[in-house]
Design an enzyme around this catalytic site. Structure first.
Site, short mmCIF file in Angstrom:
data_model
loop_
_atom_site.label_atom_id
_atom_site.label_comp_id
_atom_site.label_asym_id
_atom_site.label_seq_id
_atom_site.Cartn_x
_atom_site.Cartn_y
_atom_site.Cartn_z
N ASP A 8 52.69 31.59 47.88
CA ASP A 8 52.87 32.96 47.42
C ASP A 8 54.25 33.44 47.86
O ASP A 8 54.59 33.35 49.05
CB ASP A 8 51.79 33.87 48.01
N ASP A 129 41.52 38.16 38.08
CA ASP A 129 41.38 38.64 39.46
C ASP A 129 40.34 39.75 39.45
O ASP A 129 40.47 40.72 38.69
CB ASP A 129 42.71 39.17 39.98
#
Length: 246
Positions: A8, A129
């Site tokens: 990330d 998500d």
């Protein structure tokens, strides 16, 4: 099952967030390309990258870093975060990215996602998500009134490569995946479903394998050392799905 070590990116560095909260950032490395090389040396044959700056800004931000990761890894890279236009997709593929993950734009313009998949078959991944079963967008800053499974169904007929399903409540919390929500998503679509969020032990990996999960993304557990990547990959060697993720 394929395992995707996660990288990330925030401000060009390799970080992890808790439950997608940008204020709960842990920096693990200033050299994401070196991190990618490390995971490949331990046996990874694919990498999952998220441009957190891009997810927040609504457009890719860490292009130069992503290109370095792709070059350093030498294995297929999957990228999500801020990819919302044809130009964004073209840029990502120019950086050498194999699969582009589309999330927020899928909620607002599912027809565009379907068209993108038609133009680049098996290279577009739907990123779903969810929080309490509902789709979260804008870098997890907003929660919609659309159910995660309904969003996946709306585009599942397109030639997508897979669905990445992330339960925000589990992400970065080291508490295990939401197996029930994952099973619901797997039963709702025929696409391969990649589990994301909460995988932190070999037992979690075994349970995903036993459930027929085609892939999983692992982040914080690898960085904090609670899960050995080589051992996790060893559990999956005989379970690699002969599907579009190849």
């Amino acid at each position: 099952m394929f395992i995707y070590p996660a990288i990330d990116l925030l401000n060009g560095r390799c970080v992890r967030l808790r439950q997608g909260d940008y204020s709960q950032e842990t920096v693990f490395s200033d050299d994401p390309a070196a991190v990618a090389r490390k995971w490949v040396e331990l046996g990874a044959d694919r990498i999952h990258v998220v441009d957190l700056d891009g997810a927040k800004a609504g457009k890719p931000v860490n292009g130069p870093v992503i290109r370095k990761i792709v070059e350093a890894a030498g294995v297929p890279v999957q990228l999500g975060g801020g990819l919302r236009t044809d130009q964004d997709l073209a840029a990502a593929f120019d950086w050498g990215v194999r699969w582009a993950v589309l999330g927020t734009r899928a909620l607002h313009a599912p027809e565009w996602v379907r068209a993108a998949a038609e133009r680049a078959p098996n290279r577009i991944v739907l990123g779903v998500d969810a929080k309490n079963g509902y789709v979260a967008t804008e870098g997890w800053l907003e929660v919609s009134q659309v159910k995660a499974v309904d969003l996946a169904k709306s585009v599942s007929a397109a030639p997508l490569a897979a669905v990445v399903y992330t339960d925000i409540a589990k992400d970065g919390m080291m508490s295990g995946p939401n197996f029930d929500a994952l099973a619901e998503m797997q039963s709702a679509v025929t696409l391969p479903v990649i589990a994301s969020g909460g995988v932190c032990t070999l037992e979690h990996v075994r349970r995903l394998v036993a459930g027929g999960t085609p892939g999983c993304i692992i982040g914080r557990a690898l960085y904090e050392g609670s899960l050995d990547l080589a051992a996790a990959i060893a559990l999956t060697r005989d379970t690699r799905p002969d599907r579009r993720l190849l």
